[in-house]
Every structure is written in structure tokens, then in C-alpha cells.
Design a protein around this motif. Structure first.
Motif, PDB file in Angstrom:
ATOM      1  N   GLY A   1      40.692 -15.893 -39.900  1.00 21.75           N
ATOM      2  CA  GLY A   1      39.523 -16.075 -40.922  1.00 21.75           C
ATOM      3  C   GLY A   1      38.110 -15.838 -40.565  1.00 21.75           C
ATOM      4  N   ILE A   2      37.587 -15.480 -41.577  1.00 23.02           N
ATOM      5  CA  ILE A   2      35.946 -14.768 -41.534  1.00 23.02           C
ATOM      6  C   ILE A   2      35.315 -15.862 -42.452  1.00 23.02           C
ATOM      7  CG2 ILE A   2      34.544 -12.846 -41.407  1.00 23.02           C
ATOM      8  CD1 ILE A   2      36.969 -11.296 -41.188  1.00 23.02           C
ATOM      9  N   SER A   3      34.133 -16.465 -41.950  1.00 23.65           N
ATOM     10  CA  SER A   3      33.221 -17.034 -42.978  1.00 23.65           C
ATOM     11  C   SER A   3      32.400 -16.048 -43.680  1.00 23.65           C
ATOM     12  CB  SER A   3      32.227 -18.073 -42.088  1.00 23.65           C
ATOM     13  OG  SER A   3      31.441 -17.094 -41.099  1.00 23.65           O
ATOM     14  N   THR A   4      31.962 -16.505 -44.756  1.00 23.83           N
ATOM     15  CA  THR A   4      31.387 -15.652 -46.001  1.00 23.83           C
ATOM     16  C   THR A   4      29.769 -16.299 -46.121  1.00 23.83           C
ATOM     17  OG1 THR A   4      32.358 -16.814 -47.572  1.00 23.83           O
ATOM     18  CG2 THR A   4      33.484 -14.954 -46.741  1.00 23.83           C
ATOM     19  N   TYR A   5      29.293 -15.179 -46.969  1.00 27.57           N
ATOM     20  CA  TYR A   5      27.857 -15.572 -47.522  1.00 27.57           C
ATOM     21  C   TYR A   5      27.984 -16.155 -48.865  1.00 27.57           C
ATOM     22  CZ  TYR A   5      26.179 -12.010 -44.023  1.00 27.57           C
ATOM     23  OH  TYR A   5      25.791 -11.231 -43.121  1.00 27.57           O
ATOM     24  N   LEU A   6      27.256 -16.871 -49.281  1.00 27.76           N
ATOM     25  CA  LEU A   6      27.096 -17.258 -50.829  1.00 27.76           C
ATOM     26  C   LEU A   6      25.718 -16.827 -51.211  1.00 27.76           C
ATOM     27  CD1 LEU A   6      28.421 -19.101 -52.748  1.00 27.76           C
ATOM     28  CD2 LEU A   6      27.152 -21.075 -51.949  1.00 27.76           C
ATOM     29  N   ASN A   7      25.809 -15.991 -51.971  1.00 27.95           N
ATOM     30  CA  ASN A   7      24.562 -15.275 -52.620  1.00 27.95           C
ATOM     31  C   ASN A   7      24.759 -14.849 -54.016  1.00 27.95           C
ATOM     32  OD1 ASN A   7      24.379 -14.274 -49.451  1.00 27.95           O
ATOM     33  ND2 ASN A   7      22.491 -14.714 -50.276  1.00 27.95           N
ATOM     34  N   ASP A   8      23.817 -14.695 -54.584  1.00 25.00           N
ATOM     35  CA  ASP A   8      23.745 -13.900 -56.240  1.00 25.00           C
ATOM     36  C   ASP A   8      24.034 -12.564 -55.785  1.00 25.00           C
ATOM     37  OD1 ASP A   8      23.127 -16.322 -57.289  1.00 25.00           O
ATOM     38  OD2 ASP A   8      20.959 -15.987 -57.153  1.00 25.00           O
ATOM     39  N   ALA A   9      24.828 -11.844 -56.969  1.00 25.07           N
ATOM     40  CA  ALA A   9      25.019 -10.483 -56.736  1.00 25.07           C
ATOM     41  C   ALA A   9      25.228  -9.874 -58.068  1.00 25.07           C
ATOM     42  CB  ALA A   9      26.438 -10.198 -55.985  1.00 25.07           C
ATOM     43  N   ALA A  10      25.123  -8.515 -58.189  1.00 23.52           N
ATOM     44  CA  ALA A  10      25.251  -7.898 -59.476  1.00 23.52           C
ATOM     45  C   ALA A  10      26.254  -6.609 -59.256  1.00 23.52           C
ATOM     46  CB  ALA A  10      23.754  -7.328 -59.895  1.00 23.52           C
ATOM     47  N   TRP A  11      27.124  -6.479 -60.589  1.00 21.50           N
ATOM     48  CA  TRP A  11      27.956  -5.664 -60.845  1.00 21.50           C
ATOM     49  C   TRP A  11      28.289  -5.400 -61.964  1.00 21.50           C
ATOM     50  CZ3 TRP A  11      29.366 -10.337 -58.752  1.00 21.50           C
ATOM     51  CH2 TRP A  11      30.438 -11.050 -59.436  1.00 21.50           C
TER      52      TRP A  11
ATOM     53  N   LEU B   1      45.078 -21.079 -39.595  1.00 19.94           N
ATOM     54  CA  LEU B   1      44.699 -19.859 -38.935  1.00 19.94           C
ATOM     55  C   LEU B   1      45.065 -19.482 -37.576  1.00 19.94           C
ATOM     56  CD1 LEU B   1      40.989 -19.839 -40.146  1.00 19.94           C
ATOM     57  CD2 LEU B   1      42.543 -18.504 -41.163  1.00 19.94           C
ATOM     58  N   ASP B   2      45.194 -18.199 -37.364  1.00 22.81           N
ATOM     59  CA  ASP B   2      45.329 -17.950 -35.762  1.00 22.81           C
ATOM     60  C   ASP B   2      44.227 -17.760 -34.937  1.00 22.81           C
ATOM     61  OD1 ASP B   2      48.242 -17.886 -36.273  1.00 22.81           O
ATOM     62  OD2 ASP B   2      47.892 -16.096 -37.303  1.00 22.81           O
ATOM     63  N   GLY B   3      43.208 -17.360 -35.803  1.00 19.84           N
ATOM     64  CA  GLY B   3      41.858 -17.050 -35.069  1.00 19.84           C
ATOM     65  C   GLY B   3      40.702 -17.077 -35.994  1.00 19.84           C
ATOM     66  N   LEU B   4      39.327 -17.326 -35.706  1.00 23.55           N
ATOM     67  CA  LEU B   4      38.521 -17.589 -36.487  1.00 23.55           C
ATOM     68  C   LEU B   4      37.164 -16.848 -36.126  1.00 23.55           C
ATOM     69  CD1 LEU B   4      36.739 -19.255 -38.771  1.00 23.55           C
ATOM     70  CD2 LEU B   4      36.086 -20.844 -36.777  1.00 23.55           C
ATOM     71  N   VAL B   5      36.604 -16.066 -37.042  1.00 23.59           N
ATOM     72  CA  VAL B   5      35.189 -15.215 -36.797  1.00 23.59           C
ATOM     73  C   VAL B   5      34.266 -15.988 -37.612  1.00 23.59           C
ATOM     74  CG1 VAL B   5      33.997 -13.235 -37.311  1.00 23.59           C
ATOM     75  CG2 VAL B   5      36.231 -13.083 -36.470  1.00 23.59           C
ATOM     76  N   VAL B   6      33.157 -16.255 -37.061  1.00 24.80           N
ATOM     77  CA  VAL B   6      31.920 -16.926 -37.879  1.00 24.80           C
ATOM     78  C   VAL B   6      31.011 -15.841 -37.875  1.00 24.80           C
ATOM     79  CG1 VAL B   6      30.183 -18.635 -37.894  1.00 24.80           C
ATOM     80  CG2 VAL B   6      32.448 -19.168 -36.858  1.00 24.80           C
ATOM     81  N   ALA B   7      30.771 -15.472 -39.126  1.00 25.34           N
ATOM     82  CA  ALA B   7      29.925 -13.990 -39.326  1.00 25.34           C
ATOM     83  C   ALA B   7      28.327 -14.430 -39.099  1.00 25.34           C
ATOM     84  CB  ALA B   7      30.361 -13.333 -40.764  1.00 25.34           C
ATOM     85  N   GLY B   8      27.669 -13.287 -39.069  1.00 25.19           N
ATOM     86  CA  GLY B   8      26.309 -13.343 -39.134  1.00 25.19           C
ATOM     87  C   GLY B   8      25.747 -13.415 -40.349  1.00 25.19           C
ATOM     88  N   GLY B   9      24.317 -13.681 -40.495  1.00 22.64           N
ATOM     89  CA  GLY B   9      23.651 -14.119 -41.880  1.00 22.64           C
ATOM     90  C   GLY B   9      22.319 -14.687 -41.667  1.00 22.64           C
ATOM     91  N   GLU B  10      22.027 -15.743 -42.375  1.00 20.80           N
ATOM     92  CA  GLU B  10      20.475 -16.324 -42.605  1.00 20.80           C
ATOM     93  C   GLU B  10      20.603 -17.124 -41.266  1.00 20.80           C
ATOM     94  OE1 GLU B  10      23.311 -16.585 -44.550  1.00 20.80           O
ATOM     95  OE2 GLU B  10      22.610 -16.605 -46.604  1.00 20.80           O
ATOM     96  N   ASP B  11      19.085 -17.375 -41.244  1.00 22.53           N
ATOM     97  CA  ASP B  11      18.773 -18.362 -39.903  1.00 22.53           C
ATOM     98  C   ASP B  11      19.410 -19.733 -40.248  1.00 22.53           C
ATOM     99  OD1 ASP B  11      17.169 -16.502 -39.027  1.00 22.53           O
ATOM    100  OD2 ASP B  11      15.258 -17.251 -39.950  1.00 22.53           O
TER     101      ASP B  11
END
Length: 254
Positions: free
Chosen positions: A8-18, A62-72
Motif C-alpha cells: 500500500g502507498i499513501s496518497t496526496y489529496l489535491n485539486d487537479a485538472a484534466w 497489506l503485505d507492506g506499506l509505503v508512506v509517500a512524500g508530500g506536504e510539511d
């Protein structure tokens, strides 16, 4: 376990455009994170921010966890007022990822914290952060830790002999991709420093019991798969565990 472990990888919560959408609240993750997991032999699963009380049940699957980079990280979580250059805008993510970390620690789930993920691991364990690294190492030296706008910097780190990280990276020093203006100040309980910046001594990696590793740099932005492969191998070998109780794993101890 003989199949590819689920990471599992944690994610950002942001506004986006597409497409036709100019602004849509979205769950985001730079593609290099799942690519890193896949290249290391795992299956990547994105984890959007959720209620902290669900973290233990998620980690149990989960078998493993990644906590991703991001905001302070919000400095209130380690009892400090914000520095003028601290940008802590992810309150929901702070609490969700803190709960994921606590659940992983309680269950013995292999864990890799990347940049912000390492910093939050340190905070969850009772540590604190340097909120603006140039205040400590100087502006010129601080630039070695932060690349140009939109780019990652590169600098050398020295693994600490006798640590798990030194076993994975046995060289005297390794050049890594980096982008951070904060760093570990007071070390969290149960953690050991496992790498320092070669030029200024900034804490660049920590580790704890089992496979609990935090790196201040961004391995997903480089070609060195050794740390990610070690996470996947640990996840492949880790026994399945029951979900941790709410008291053990869900609520951050802030």
C-alpha cells in the motif's frame, strides 16, 4: 508467500485538472511510486486518506506499506508553532498516515517512509522536526537538500555501520535524489539513525524494529532499487497478522 506482495502507498489529496475539468478534488500519487514498487517485485495499491479508525483494518490486508512524500507535517503534532516557511496543509492526511504508521508498527508490517513519510514516522514515535533546515545548516548547504523548482537535488549520504540500511547500502557513501527543507530534530522513541548527510550531518535515514525504515531522500526518483527490494522481500516473508486493536494502532499519540 510466493506471489508478488501487495504494498500500500499513501496518497496526496489535491485539486487537479484534466479533460473538461478545470478543478476537481482528487487523490493523486506521482507515478514513480507505484513504478518503484512494481520494479522491486510488488503490487502497488494506492491508499487515499480515510478515517483513522479504519487504518488497522487496511494495514491488516497489506503485505507492506509505503508512506509517500508530500506536504510539511503539522508542527502542532509535535507541540510546536509553525515556522514562517512551514507549509502544513494536509491535516486529514497527517492523521490518516499517522494511523497507518501506528497500525504497521503494532502489526509488524514492513514499512518504508519516504521523505515526509520518514518525518511523520519520527513524529508518531514521539520525535520532532527541524522546520527549516537552512536555519541549522545555512542557506548554501541547505540548497544541497532541495533541487531547483520542479527538480530534485542530489547529495551524498553515509549509512551508519551496523544498521539494516548499511547492509542494504554497504558503500561508504551513496548519492541520492532529494527534495526537502525539513529534517529530524529530536529522534523518536525506538528509532535509530541509520544514515547522515555526508556534508552537514543531517539525519537522512532512521530505522526501527523489524523492517521499519525511513529515508529522507526519494528512492522513487532514482534507479537504485535496493531499499525498495528489501521492503518487498520483507513483505514477502512477513507472516499474516491479525488487525491491531484500536488502542494499539488507530489513534496517533499526539
Amino acid at each position: 508467500m510466493t506471489s508478488r506482495p501487495v504494498i500500500g502507498i499513501s496518497t496526496y489529496l489535491n485539486d487537479a485538472a484534466w479533460g473538461r475539468w478545470d478543478r476537481m478534488r482528487s487523490v493523486l500519487l506521482p507515478v514513480r511510486y507505484p513504478e518503484l514498487v512494481r520494479e522491486a517485485g510488488g503490487i502497488a495499491l494506492m491508499l487515499p486518506p480515510d478515517a483513522p479508525e479504519h487504518a488497522a483494518a487496511v494495514v491488516a490486508r497489506l503485505d507492506g506499506l509505503v508512506v509517500a512524500g508530500g506536504e510539511d507535517v503539522d508542527p502542532a503534532l509535535y507541540g510546536e508553532l509553525p515556522h514562517p516557511l512551514t507549509v502544513a496543509t494536509a491535516a486529514a492526511r497527517d492523521l490518516w498516515e499517522a494511523a497507518l504508521i501506528r497500525a504497521a508498527l503494532a502489526a509488524g508490517t514492513p514499512l518504508l517512509g519516504i521523505c515526509r513519510g520518514m518525518q511523520l514516522l519520527n513524529v508518531v514515535c514521539g520525535g520532532s522536526l527541524i522546520q527549516h533546515l537552512p536555519d541549522v545548516v545555512g542557506e548554501e548547504q541547505g540548497r544541497h537538500h532541495v533541487g531547483a523548482p520542479g527538480e530534485y537535488g542530489r547529495h551524498a549520504v553515509r549509512p551508519v555501520p551496523g544498521t539494516l540500511l548499511a547492509d542494504l547500502l554497504p558503500e561508504e557513501s551513496v548519492v541520492v535524489p532529494t527534495f526537502h527543507h525539513q529534517a529530524v530534530a529530536r529522534l523518536g522513541e525506538g528509532l535509530t539513525v541509520s544514515a547522515y548527510a555526508a556534508e552537514d550531518g543531517t539525519v537522512e535515514a532512521v530505522e526501527g524494529a523489524g523492517f521499519t525504515v525511513g529515508v529522507q531522500w526519494h528512492p522513487e526518483q532514482g534507479e537504485d532499487l535496493r531499499v525498495a527490494r528489501a521492503l518487498v522481500n520483507a513483505a514477502r516473508l512477513a507472516p499474516l497478522t491479525a488487525p491491531a486493536t484500536a488502542e494499539e494502532a488507530v489513534l496517533p499519540s499526539f
